[in-house]
Design an enzyme around this catalytic site. Structure first.
Site, PDB file in Angstrom:
ATOM      1  N   TYR A 194       0.714  -1.219   0.093  1.00 24.10           N
ATOM      2  CA  TYR A 194      -0.085  -0.041  -0.158  1.00 24.10           C
ATOM      3  C   TYR A 194       0.877   1.286   0.170  1.00 24.10           C
ATOM      4  O   TYR A 194       1.770   1.294   0.815  1.00 24.10           O
ATOM      5  CB  TYR A 194      -0.883  -0.141   1.245  1.00 24.10           C
ATOM      6  CG  TYR A 194      -1.462   1.065   1.850  1.00 24.10           C
ATOM      7  CD1 TYR A 194      -1.408   1.655   3.114  1.00 24.10           C
ATOM      8  CD2 TYR A 194      -2.165   2.048   0.860  1.00 24.10           C
ATOM      9  CE1 TYR A 194      -2.174   2.926   3.554  1.00 24.10           C
ATOM     10  CE2 TYR A 194      -3.103   2.953   1.361  1.00 24.10           C
ATOM     11  CZ  TYR A 194      -2.737   3.656   2.657  1.00 24.10           C
ATOM     12  OH  TYR A 194      -3.357   4.703   2.918  1.00 24.10           O
TER      13      TYR A 194
ATOM     14  N   ASP B  61      -1.346  -6.298   9.379  1.00 22.64           N
ATOM     15  CA  ASP B  61      -2.305  -5.451   9.247  1.00 22.64           C
ATOM     16  C   ASP B  61      -3.570  -6.258   8.545  1.00 22.64           C
ATOM     17  O   ASP B  61      -3.679  -6.496   7.361  1.00 22.64           O
ATOM     18  CB  ASP B  61      -1.943  -4.293   8.221  1.00 22.64           C
ATOM     19  CG  ASP B  61      -2.889  -3.128   7.850  1.00 22.64           C
ATOM     20  OD1 ASP B  61      -4.178  -3.461   8.000  1.00 22.64           O
ATOM     21  OD2 ASP B  61      -2.556  -1.918   7.682  1.00 22.64           O
TER      22      ASP B  61
ATOM     23  N   ILE C  19      -6.619  -5.204   7.986  1.00 24.89           N
ATOM     24  CA  ILE C  19      -7.949  -4.180   7.942  1.00 24.89           C
ATOM     25  C   ILE C  19      -8.975  -4.642   6.926  1.00 24.89           C
ATOM     26  O   ILE C  19     -10.073  -4.130   6.717  1.00 24.89           O
ATOM     27  CB  ILE C  19      -7.759  -2.757   7.591  1.00 24.89           C
ATOM     28  CG1 ILE C  19      -7.038  -2.537   6.222  1.00 24.89           C
ATOM     29  CG2 ILE C  19      -6.813  -2.243   8.943  1.00 24.89           C
ATOM     30  CD1 ILE C  19      -6.713  -1.050   5.931  1.00 24.89           C
TER      31      ILE C  19
ATOM     32  N   LYS D 141     -12.759  -0.390   6.122  1.00 23.55           N
ATOM     33  CA  LYS D 141     -12.876  -1.402   4.795  1.00 23.55           C
ATOM     34  C   LYS D 141     -13.883  -2.202   4.989  1.00 23.55           C
ATOM     35  O   LYS D 141     -14.863  -2.239   4.157  1.00 23.55           O
ATOM     36  CB  LYS D 141     -11.568  -1.990   4.745  1.00 23.55           C
ATOM     37  CG  LYS D 141     -10.255  -1.317   4.636  1.00 23.55           C
ATOM     38  CD  LYS D 141     -10.487  -0.484   3.373  1.00 23.55           C
ATOM     39  CE  LYS D 141      -8.991   0.861   3.573  1.00 23.55           C
ATOM     40  NZ  LYS D 141      -9.107   1.828   2.500  1.00 23.55           N
TER      41      LYS D 141
END
Lengths: 515, 470
Positions: free
Chosen positions: B145, B230, B232, B272
């Site tokens: 990302y 992570d 998410i 998200k």
């Protein structure tokens, strides 16, 4: 930087060269007889000492698991290997239990809070500058104006899209407009705040940290008049690596700032090789509650110009005035003097004047486009939650409500202030002159013994554990004179003031008896 | 003019990356079905707009939650004054239960180990502040990302060293890639403090396999470093293999009372899975008490509004709602994903087979004029300006192979997605057209000249409403 084992042979060479110099020199100094002993022994000592030092350093391998971070507070029940789970130096220095009385007091109240019905012997909270006096007006407004459609963008249909999706991290334009309008109203309508210069953050705490990151590099410093809000030590310094240099103010001057003292502190810093990037002032000040005069603001601006530094003006209590003095914002004196606008940055928020600390709404207001641009980017780490933004837009746009709220709020603060100060006076205790804030700075220096920080903390302890009232000792605020305490009275209601005075009287009498 | 700090004046915020440049173009000329049908369609924003109706209907049925009421009684005062950085207990409890639900209840979380932050952006930065000193490094598998360059490095002054992954094995993490990255860090004199992975991966859209997770745990155990996972996108896993959280692997194996147990940290967010990025709700979960304690104090710089905490605590405590939401949301993501795949297939564009995320990792290398990143940028500009789609180029995600792009599908209506697919098909046709036009074979071009003029006519029709203003 990991120590590369390859670098060690290189560092030994100079030592050998050094010895080649020392040996003949010593021989010459001590005469031929002592050539051998006189030269060999000291050199050998030096040589072995150097080797010893290097061996010690090289025995620390680059792997993280053996980094020696002292962790006194860790429970021994977990495996010793856990001590090797090491965190950054920043984390280690902060995770230590806070030994500031400011935080200790707050924790104690959390454990044993006063409640009229359920816990009448609990601790009364006078250590948190929170305003509970006028929440009823906000509740009333909410009951009349809040509906499910608060979450919608307008219109009858509940439409979450408008607030659920990504928004500019520095806040919705409508909120900037409403906030600029509110600030104009609060700070006296001679200034008008521009919405484009408003940057919204999740509370004043990140606002201050963001400014600190923008204006100073690690190791740089800000001058801060004392006594100051204990939270500055954490907010300005912790992750930024910036230093705070206290500039002491005295009770004989009513704790007013003196430019001479600022100048002295600046010069001393310069001698030490420390770069000062700005001055941080609170206006109205915390914990004293005095206002900076217009003249002082002009002098401050002159000082900043001459030294080529910034001014951060924390004006978060601007609307909480109770005296007759008028509040003057830094923004006001800049209106007429355009040349140094780039140096001035204002902090504001809704936690004090509007009693909404839980909603996390803070403001950076700056006249410097570059600071604004950088701050906006940094707000992605601290944005205001959109449902809250929507709600606050509605509230602040209702100017009839906000005007009535601010007027009533000021009246109630004044009532409490007068009651409290009068009650203290009956005990023979005076407070510093103040015209604003949710607290007063109380002089209990005649009650402490010895007349130093230790004596002050002993009294603080008595007040906390025996009288059961939590106040903030001046030493936590870096006050240079011992015996002063900040007492917030807006967390109480009118009935509780006599109770507080009664409890303080007990301690006063104990002190008089022993003193 | 006053000087700013180095941090404020430098470029580490990464805002000049093409990832953000595309957004800027989009903002100048955003697509709107009615007002601006020629505008640029935003396919560079991984937002979940598929299940708003579910949230809206819950809110309509539960007005108390948004009205500061609990069981009909006003709790406004309590919320207005609540700024405890330990977070609203009811909200933390609801969050950990929701996180468990998403993981099929194969793991359970302790709310005392949860730290609330204003979004995952803040959570990631806070964890870096807690784990890495200035100049120390974290290893990240590529592609990653683009926002990490800003979130993990800017104020923390930490470094990122990439773990190179390639299409040869579907961009999976391998042992050799891990070792190589570690070595690279050593060569650069950087102390490695940990590894950070996104699971499910952004931009790949794949959930990490058990093998990869085990690999990661062995690696961090051997090196004595941390692992940040992570997670998410954990609620957007719509196909098998299902989502396996690092916590699950950690609990199954020999790691429970080992040092590794305290070195694994999870980042979560509601941006998200619930499609609520504007609410700014993120969280750090860690078994290490010191990390939790420090992160909690640091969260002062990014607390979640008590109003939001309360609203969501009510919503997430409604088990019937969360169960239904999680499964319905998954279905919709799956459906939308299938639509995008079909459209791309139709245009002859392959993509990485994925089972999660709000985007696809698309292979347009066959459309490049040369296998270089310059050609990728060329292609990207064409797609943004001529085709009118803002997609994210692989180079902005630090992908080592040119020609890959991330395309998001969950932040628009079905009609818009269809239009995007049409545009891309036309574009691909035009490229193969122009390739055919310069074909040396006269006969071939004679034969196909009629076909050419026909298809030219066809696509001229579809290009009809698209001027060269883009």
């Amino acid at each position: 930087m990991t120590r590369n084992p390859d670098s060690e042979p290189e560092t030994r060479k100079p030592t050998r060269t050094g010895m080649r110099l020392i040996v003949p020199l010593q021989g010459i100094v001590q005469g031929r007889g002592g050539l051998l002993l006189g030269s060999l022994i000291p050199c050998a000592l030096v040589y072995f000492f150097q080797v010893y030092l290097k061996r010690d350093r090289s025995s620390n391998p680059p792997s993280p698991s053996t980094s020696a971070v002292n962790l006194p507070g860790l429970p021994r029940s977990s495996s010793r290997a856990n001590l090797r789970v090491h965190v950054s130096a920043r984390a280690s220095s902060i995770a230590k239990p806070n030994d500031s009385p400011y935080y200790i007091g707050l924790d104690r109240v959390r454990e044993d809070p006063y409640d009229e019905m359920n816990n009448p012997n609990g601790i009364l909270q006078l250590g948190l500058s929170e305003n509970r006096l006028t929440l009823d007006l906000i509740e009333e407004w909410l009951s009349k104006n809040l509906s499910g459609s608060m979450l919608a963008e307008g219109g009858d249909d509940l439409n979450i899209r408008g607030i659920a999706t990504y928004q500019p991290s520095d806040g919705l334009m409508e909120l900037k407009v409403a906030m600029a309008g509110f600030m104009t109203e609060v700070m006296g309508s001679t200034v008008s705040f521009n919405p484009s210069s408003v940057v919204l953050t999740s509370g004043a705490t990140p606002a201050l940290e963001i400014l600190s990151f923008c204006l100073a590099d690690q190791g740089n410093a800000f001058l801060v008049p004392t006594p100051y809000y204990p939270g500055f030590d954490r907010d300005m310094r912790w992750r930024t690596g910036v230093e705070l240099i206290p500039v002491h103010c005295r009770s004989c001057d009513d704790f007013t700032l003196s430019i001479k003292a600022l100048d002295q502190a600046f010069n001393q810093a310069r001698k030490r090789g420390q770069k000062v990037r700005g001055v941080l002032i609170s206006n109205p000040s915390n914990p004293v509650g005095n206002l900076l005069s217009r003249d002082m603001l002009y002098d401050l601006l002159d000082f900043a110009r001459e030294r080529n530094i910034h001014i951060i003006s924390d004006e978060i209590f601007a609307g909480s005035t109770h005296g007759n003095e008028e509040f003057v914002s830094m923004a006001e004196i800049l209106d007429s003097e355009d040349s140094d606008r780039d140096r001035v940055h204002i902090i504001y928020g809704l936690s004090k004047d509007f009693s909404l600390p839980g909603f996390r709404v803070g403001v950076i207001y700056s006249f410097n486009e570059n600071v604004l641009a950088a701050s906006r980017k940094l707000t992605r780490f601290a944005s205001v939650s959109t449902p809250t933004q929507r709600l606050v837009v509605s509230m602040l746009s209702d100017t009839q409500f906000t005007r009535e709220y601010m007027k009533t709020n000021r009246e109630r603060i004044k009532t409490m202030h007068d009651l409290f100060v009068e009650g203290l006076r009956e005990l023979g205790i005076e407070s510093a002159k103040s015209s604003a804030g949710l607290y007063c700075f109380v002089d209990m220096s005649r009650l402490i013994s010895p007349y130093n920080e230790k004596g002050e903390l002993e009294l603080w302890d008595k007040l906390l554990n025996i009288s059961k009232i939590n106040v903030t000792p001046g030493s936590a605020c870096h006050c240079i004179e011992p015996g002063w305490f900040r007492c917030c009275y807006t967390t109480l209601n009118e009935k509780e003031i006599p109770l507080v005075i009664k409890r303080i009287r007990k301690v006063v009498e104990t002190c008089k008896r022993s003193g | 003019m006053k000087l700013l700090s180095r941090k404020a004046s430098c470029n580490s915020h990464g805002q000049d990356s093409s990832y953000f440049a595309g957004w800027q173009e989009y903002e100048k000329n955003p697509y709107d079905e009615v007002k601006n049908p020629q505008g640029i369609i935003q396919m560079g924003l991984a937002e979940n707009q598929l299940s708003f109706d579910l949230l809206e209907s819950w809110l309509a049925q539960n007005p108390d939650a948004a009205g500061f009421k609990r069981n009909g009684e006003s709790i406004f005062r309590e919320l207005a004054l609540f700024q405890d950085y330990h977070g609203l207990p009811a909200f933390k409890n609801a969050m950990v239960e929701f996180m468990a639900e998403i993981r099929g209840n194969k793991v359970s979380f302790d709310s005392n180990n949860l730290v609330l932050t204003a979004g995952a952006t803040s959570a990631n930065e806070t964890l870096m502040f807690c784990l890495a000193n200035s100049g120390e490094a974290f290893l990240l598998p590529t592609p990653y990302y683009p926002g990490f360059d800003r979130d993990l490095k800017w104020r923390t002054e930490a470094e990122i060293v990439p773990i190179q992954c390639s299409s040869s094995n579907g961009f999976r993490i391998t042992k050799s890639a891990l070792e190589e990255a570690y070595q690279q860090a050593q060569n650069r004199n950087l102390k490695v403090k940990g590894v950070l992975v996104t699971n499910p991966s952004n931009p790949l859209g794949i959930s990490l396999s058990r093998h990869e997770l085990n690999l990661l745990l062995s690696f961090i155990a051997a090196k004595g470093i941390h692992l940040i996972s992570d997670e998410i996108y954990s609620g957007t896993v719509f196909n098998s293999p299902g989502f396996v959280s690092i916590m699950e692997v950690l609990m199954n194996k020999k790691y429970v009372n080992s040092p590794v147990w305290n070195r694994v940290h999870i980042v979560y967010s509601l941006s998200k899975d619930l499609g609520l990025p504007g609410f700014r709700v993120g969280a750090i979960y860690s078994n290490d008490k010191k990390v939790v304690e420090t992160a909690t104090k640091m969260s002062s710089f990014g607390l979640i509004s008590s109003q939001t905490q309360y609203l969501l605590s009510e919503m997430l405590s409604d088990k019937k709602f969360t169960k239904n939401y999680v499964s319905e949301n998954r279905k919709r993501v799956k459906q939308r994903h299938a639509m995008l795949i079909r459209g791309l297939k139709n245009a002859g564009i392959p993509c990485l087979e994925s089972n999660a995320g709000l985007f696809c990792w698309v292979d347009m290398s066959h459309l490049l004029s040369s296998k270089t990143f310059e050609a990728e940028m060329e292609l990207w500009k064409k797609i943004v300006y001529q085709v009118g789609l803002n997609i994210s180029p692989g180079s902005s995600c630090h992908c080592i192979e040119p020609g890959w792009f991330r395309m998001c599908f969950a932040n628009m209506s079905e009609q818009t997605l269809n239009l995007a697919m049409q545009r891309i098909k036309s574009f691909v046709n035009s490229i193969s057209e122009s390739k055919m036009n310069i074909s040396p074979n006269q006969q071939y071009s004679n034969k196909s000249s009629r076909r050419k003029s026909f298809s030219k006519w066809v696509f001229r029709l579809s290009f009809h409403d698209r001027e060269t203003e883009r």
